[in-house]
Design a protein around this motif. Structure first.
Motif, PDB file in Angstrom:
ATOM      1  N   LEU A  95       0.834  -1.202   0.000  1.00  4.86           N
ATOM      2  CA  LEU A  95       0.000   0.000   0.000  1.00  4.86           C
ATOM      3  C   LEU A  95       0.869   1.253   0.000  1.00  4.86           C
ATOM      4  CD1 LEU A  95      -2.827   1.201   0.005  1.00  4.86           C
ATOM      5  CD2 LEU A  95      -2.802   1.046   2.506  1.00  4.86           C
ATOM      6  N   ALA A  96       1.910   1.267   0.808  1.00  4.44           N
ATOM      7  CA  ALA A  96       2.826   2.416   0.819  1.00  4.44           C
ATOM      8  C   ALA A  96       3.424   2.627  -0.570  1.00  4.44           C
ATOM      9  CB  ALA A  96       3.928   2.214   1.855  1.00  4.44           C
ATOM     10  N   ASN A  97       3.767   1.537  -1.251  1.00  5.41           N
ATOM     11  CA  ASN A  97       4.323   1.646  -2.597  1.00  5.41           C
ATOM     12  C   ASN A  97       3.335   2.269  -3.579  1.00  5.41           C
ATOM     13  OD1 ASN A  97       6.836   0.718  -1.902  1.00  5.41           O
ATOM     14  ND2 ASN A  97       6.420  -1.397  -2.508  1.00  5.41           N
ATOM     15  N   CYS A  98       2.035   2.003  -3.406  1.00  3.47           N
ATOM     16  CA  CYS A  98       1.019   2.657  -4.248  1.00  3.47           C
ATOM     17  C   CYS A  98       1.147   4.164  -4.160  1.00  3.47           C
ATOM     18  CB  CYS A  98      -0.388   2.293  -3.779  1.00  3.47           C
ATOM     19  SG  CYS A  98      -0.918   0.683  -4.214  1.00  3.47           S
ATOM     20  N   TYR A  99       1.185   4.658  -2.924  1.00  7.60           N
ATOM     21  CA  TYR A  99       1.294   6.096  -2.713  1.00  7.60           C
ATOM     22  C   TYR A  99       2.639   6.615  -3.215  1.00  7.60           C
ATOM     23  CZ  TYR A  99      -3.059   6.121  -0.118  1.00  7.60           C
ATOM     24  OH  TYR A  99      -4.388   6.023   0.225  1.00  7.60           O
ATOM     25  N   ARG A 100       3.730   5.926  -2.873  1.00 11.99           N
ATOM     26  CA  ARG A 100       5.066   6.370  -3.298  1.00 11.99           C
ATOM     27  C   ARG A 100       5.165   6.443  -4.818  1.00 11.99           C
ATOM     28  NH1 ARG A 100       7.267   2.051   0.615  1.00 11.99           N
ATOM     29  NH2 ARG A 100       7.437   3.223   2.565  1.00 11.99           N
ATOM     30  N   ASN A 101       4.694   5.394  -5.501  1.00 10.24           N
ATOM     31  CA  ASN A 101       4.809   5.350  -6.963  1.00 10.24           C
ATOM     32  C   ASN A 101       3.919   6.385  -7.637  1.00 10.24           C
ATOM     33  OD1 ASN A 101       6.841   3.380  -7.188  1.00 10.24           O
ATOM     34  ND2 ASN A 101       5.361   1.776  -6.757  1.00 10.24           N
TER      35      ASN A 101
END
Length: 173
Positions: A95-101
């Protein structure tokens, strides 16, 4: 380098947000779905389906960009969140990667503003309180180190959905 502003919470319909980009809580096929995803596809119009098909999908945790079509936003960033399986299968990092990307794409395109829905909290079953903490942390991290986007909105459909975001942002917002 100046940093981006602190994330803001907005209550409303993400398809009507006048921002540079909105984020779609997408599925791995980048196909019309239910909830926010379905609403975005309906509001954007048929051209969005054709552009998404050219990508041949998107893995969980990653993001892809398309035009905004009939939306007020010029761009749609499609971020695929994880399905909740209890939290022990890498869901917080995905989920964090969704926001980061999504934020990395916004920075790459030097976007002024971006609006996020509560990714994965609908049919993917991610607990809203936990998802809000992940979203807030990823946005804080990005804003501290990047100039763009200048404005980050966390969009809640209603006041009940906004409460976990307010708690997660706390004094920082």
């Amino acid at each position: 380098m100046a940093s981006a502003a602190a994330p803001e919470i907005e209550v409303g319909d993400i398809t009507k947000m006048e921002v540079t980009a909105i984020v779609n809580a997408a599925n791995e096929r980048l196909a019309p779905g239910g909830g926010v995803c379905g609403a975005i596809f309906r509001a954007a119009g048929a051209g969005l389906i054709d552009e998404c098909q050219a990508y041949d999908g998107c893995p969980t945790g990653e993001a892809r960009i398309t035009g905004g079509y009939n939306l007020p936003a010029a761009w749609i960033i499609h971020a695929v969140g994880p399905v909740w399986h209890g939290g022990d299968e890498g869901e917080p990092e995905l989920l964090a990667n969704c926001y980061r990307n999504a934020l990395a794409l916004a920075a790459e395109y030097r976007m002024e503003s971006i609006a996020f829905p509560a990714i994965s909290t609908g049919i993917f079953g991610y607990p809203p309180e936990e998802a809000a903490k992940v979203a807030a942390a990823a946005c804080r991290e990005h804003a501290a180190a990047n100039e763009y986007p200048k404005r980050i909105l966390l969009v809640a459909f209603d006041e009940a959905q906004a409460e976990p975001l307010r708690r997660a942002l706390g004094d920082w917002a």
